[in-house]
Enzyme design. Structure first.
Site, mmCIF file in Angstrom:
data_model
loop_
_atom_site.group_PDB
_atom_site.id
_atom_site.type_symbol
_atom_site.label_atom_id
_atom_site.label_comp_id
_atom_site.label_asym_id
_atom_site.label_seq_id
_atom_site.Cartn_x
_atom_site.Cartn_y
_atom_site.Cartn_z
ATOM 1 N N TYR A 32 0.835 -1.213 0.000
ATOM 2 C CA TYR A 32 0.000 0.000 0.000
ATOM 3 C C TYR A 32 0.867 1.261 0.000
ATOM 4 C CZ TYR A 32 -3.893 3.054 1.467
ATOM 5 O OH TYR A 32 -4.844 4.038 1.550
ATOM 6 N N LYS B 77 0.886 3.815 -3.181
ATOM 7 C CA LYS B 77 0.403 5.193 -3.011
ATOM 8 C C LYS B 77 1.538 6.205 -3.221
ATOM 9 C CE LYS B 77 -4.058 4.703 -1.887
ATOM 10 N NZ LYS B 77 -5.156 5.282 -2.678
ATOM 11 N N VAL C 201 -10.343 7.616 7.831
ATOM 12 C CA VAL C 201 -11.773 7.770 7.588
ATOM 13 C C VAL C 201 -12.501 6.466 7.916
ATOM 14 C CG1 VAL C 201 -13.483 8.579 5.916
ATOM 15 C CG2 VAL C 201 -11.096 9.302 5.674
HETATM 16 N N1 LIG Z 1 -10.359 4.925 4.927
HETATM 17 C C1 LIG Z 1 -9.188 5.507 5.223
HETATM 18 O O1 LIG Z 1 -8.856 5.740 6.418
HETATM 19 C C2 LIG Z 1 -8.265 5.926 4.139
HETATM 20 C C3 LIG Z 1 -7.084 6.587 4.504
HETATM 21 C C4 LIG Z 1 -6.206 6.994 3.508
HETATM 22 C C5 LIG Z 1 -6.522 6.781 2.181
HETATM 23 N N2 LIG Z 1 -7.676 6.120 1.847
HETATM 24 C C6 LIG Z 1 -7.953 5.930 0.416
HETATM 25 O O2 LIG Z 1 -9.258 6.403 0.143
HETATM 26 C C7 LIG Z 1 -9.811 5.693 -0.964
HETATM 27 C C8 LIG Z 1 -11.187 5.173 -0.597
HETATM 28 O O3 LIG Z 1 -11.027 4.252 0.472
HETATM 29 P P1 LIG Z 1 -12.227 3.772 1.409
HETATM 30 O O4 LIG Z 1 -11.727 3.849 2.777
HETATM 31 O O5 LIG Z 1 -13.488 4.464 1.023
HETATM 32 O O6 LIG Z 1 -12.263 2.231 0.978
HETATM 33 P P2 LIG Z 1 -13.479 1.181 0.915
HETATM 34 O O7 LIG Z 1 -14.514 1.553 1.891
HETATM 35 O O8 LIG Z 1 -12.823 -0.144 1.011
HETATM 36 O O9 LIG Z 1 -14.058 1.394 -0.558
HETATM 37 C C9 LIG Z 1 -13.232 1.111 -1.663
HETATM 38 C C10 LIG Z 1 -13.959 1.453 -2.952
HETATM 39 O O10 LIG Z 1 -13.088 1.094 -4.038
HETATM 40 C C11 LIG Z 1 -13.795 0.229 -4.908
HETATM 41 N N3 LIG Z 1 -12.900 -0.748 -5.503
HETATM 42 C C12 LIG Z 1 -11.967 -1.516 -4.879
HETATM 43 N N4 LIG Z 1 -11.426 -2.360 -5.737
HETATM 44 C C13 LIG Z 1 -12.012 -2.139 -6.940
HETATM 45 C C14 LIG Z 1 -11.884 -2.718 -8.220
HETATM 46 N N5 LIG Z 1 -11.035 -3.733 -8.481
HETATM 47 N N6 LIG Z 1 -12.669 -2.248 -9.218
HETATM 48 C C15 LIG Z 1 -13.537 -1.244 -8.982
HETATM 49 N N7 LIG Z 1 -13.711 -0.655 -7.795
HETATM 50 C C16 LIG Z 1 -12.945 -1.104 -6.781
HETATM 51 C C17 LIG Z 1 -14.874 -0.431 -4.051
HETATM 52 O O11 LIG Z 1 -15.981 -0.780 -4.859
HETATM 53 P P3 LIG Z 1 -16.446 -2.294 -5.207
HETATM 54 O O12 LIG Z 1 -15.964 -3.193 -4.113
HETATM 55 O O13 LIG Z 1 -17.927 -2.164 -5.324
HETATM 56 O O14 LIG Z 1 -15.789 -2.560 -6.510
HETATM 57 C C18 LIG Z 1 -15.255 0.687 -3.100
HETATM 58 O O15 LIG Z 1 -16.233 1.505 -3.672
HETATM 59 C C19 LIG Z 1 -8.791 4.585 -1.292
HETATM 60 O O16 LIG Z 1 -7.985 4.984 -2.369
HETATM 61 C C20 LIG Z 1 -7.974 4.484 -0.020
HETATM 62 O O17 LIG Z 1 -6.690 3.969 -0.251
HETATM 63 C C21 LIG Z 1 -8.556 5.693 2.797
#
Ligand SMILES: NC(=O)c1ccc[n+]([C@@H]2O[C@H](COP(=O)([O-])OP(=O)(O)OC[C@H]3O[C@@H](n4cnc5c(N)ncnc54)[C@H](OP(=O)(O)O)[C@@H]3O)[C@@H](O)[C@H]2O)c1
Length: 252
Positions: free
Chosen positions: A157, A161, A194
């Site tokens: 990761y 990133k 988040v």
């Molecule tokens: N949550 C945090 O604390 C945090 C912190 C830093 C950065 N981020 C970044 O923020 C972004 C969103 O994260 P999140 O926390 O909202 O994650 P999440 O709740 O796991 O949601 C991930 C999203 O990505 C989609 N996705 C994953 N693999 C995919 C694939 N192969 N094809 C199409 N869609 C795909 C999923 O949709 P489907 O499963 O329906 O395909 C889902 O809508 C990510 O880039 C993550 O690295 C999150």
């Protein structure tokens, strides 16, 4: 499409931050193209109630060429020049989590395809297929604090990133000379910690700092997807968007 619409493409719109970003974009004057592998009935009900035109596409974003081809054909079908067009590269995965000695191509390659290669090819398709529009073009990659500070156990990761951060800088380096009104501006933005499914995955994983993430949840210290999304959408509207290529929403 009527002239003056602000067009957004949101990847990973089905859950978490992507679903919250989509909701935050449900405003008159916007049009949104959502993509993920699954649908969200709750979000689709909100979309229907909003009256904002939203197209939902099912696409596996671990396939860089197919994703770029899909985005190109979607953009080619846009029949009028928007006032602005924005690609939000939000879809991402955190696994595999574990020691570097356990890295294996069966999990590492799909991770890097999703978190790095597809955002790269989609950005290429975005730039190519929006050249005909006389409007501002923005790329927002959702990065992570882990791109800038390593977390033991998160090497895939962190590396993906960090490479995404450098890709965003490369976009600006390559397209900085494109004059207005078709300028391309790109930012890699860390969203904070988040409260999404990704955090649930992290809390259930085995790595040295896992307790910190369990404590953040237990102490109600995670940012909400809704608040984070609202702040990110406001960030996209900043007149100086693109000035800070690698940014963090917690700075604002
Ligand atoms: N949550 C945090 O604390 C945090 C912190 C830093 C950065 N981020 C970044 O923020 C972004 C969103 O994260 P999140 O926390 O909202 O994650 P999440 O709740 O796991 O949601 C991930 C999203 O990505 C989609 N996705 C994953 N693999 C995919 C694939 N192969 N094809 C199409 N869609 C795909 C999923 O949709 P489907 O499963 O329906 O395909 C889902 O809508 C990510 O880039 C993550 O690295 C999150």
């Amino acid at each position: 499409m009527s002239a003056g619409i602000h067009l957004y493409i949101v990847t990973g719109a089905s859950r978490g931050l992507g679903a919250a970003l989509t909701r935050a974009l449900l405003k008159p004057g916007n049009r949104v193209i959502c993509v993920a592998r699954s649908r969200s009935p709750e979000l689709e009900a909100d979309i229907a109630a909003s009256g904002v035109p939203v197209a939902w596409h099912l696409q596996d974003l671990s396939q860089p060429s197919a994703a770029a081809g899909w985005l190109g054909s979607v953009l080619d079908a846009v029949d009028e020049t928007p006032a602005s067009v924005t690609l939000i590269l939000n879809a991402g995965v955190v696994e595999p989590i574990g020691p570097i000695t356990a890295l294996h191509e069966t999990t590492l390659i799909p991770h890097l395809l999703t978190n790095l290669a597809t955002p790269m090819t989609m950005t290429g398709a975005f730039i190519e297929h929006t050249t005909r529009f006389d409007c501002a073009r923005k790329v927002l990659a959702i990065s992570s604090g882990a791109a800038r500070n390593p977390v033991p156990g998160w090497s895939a990761y962190c590396a993906g990133k960090a490479a995404l951060d450098m890709f965003i800088r490369s976009v600006n380096a390559e397209y900085a000379s494109v004059p207005e009104p078709r300028a391309v501006r790109a930012v890699a933005l860390a969203p904070g910690v988040v409260d999404t499914d990704m955090q649930e995955t992290i809390r259930g994983a085995d790595f040295a700092a896992v307790q910190r993430f369990r404590d953040l949840k237990a102490n109600d210290q995670l940012a909400s997807p809704e608040d984070t999304a609202r702040r990110i959408v406001a960030y996209l509207d900043r007149p100086d968007f693109g000035k800070t290529e690698l940014d963090d929403i917690r700075n604002y």
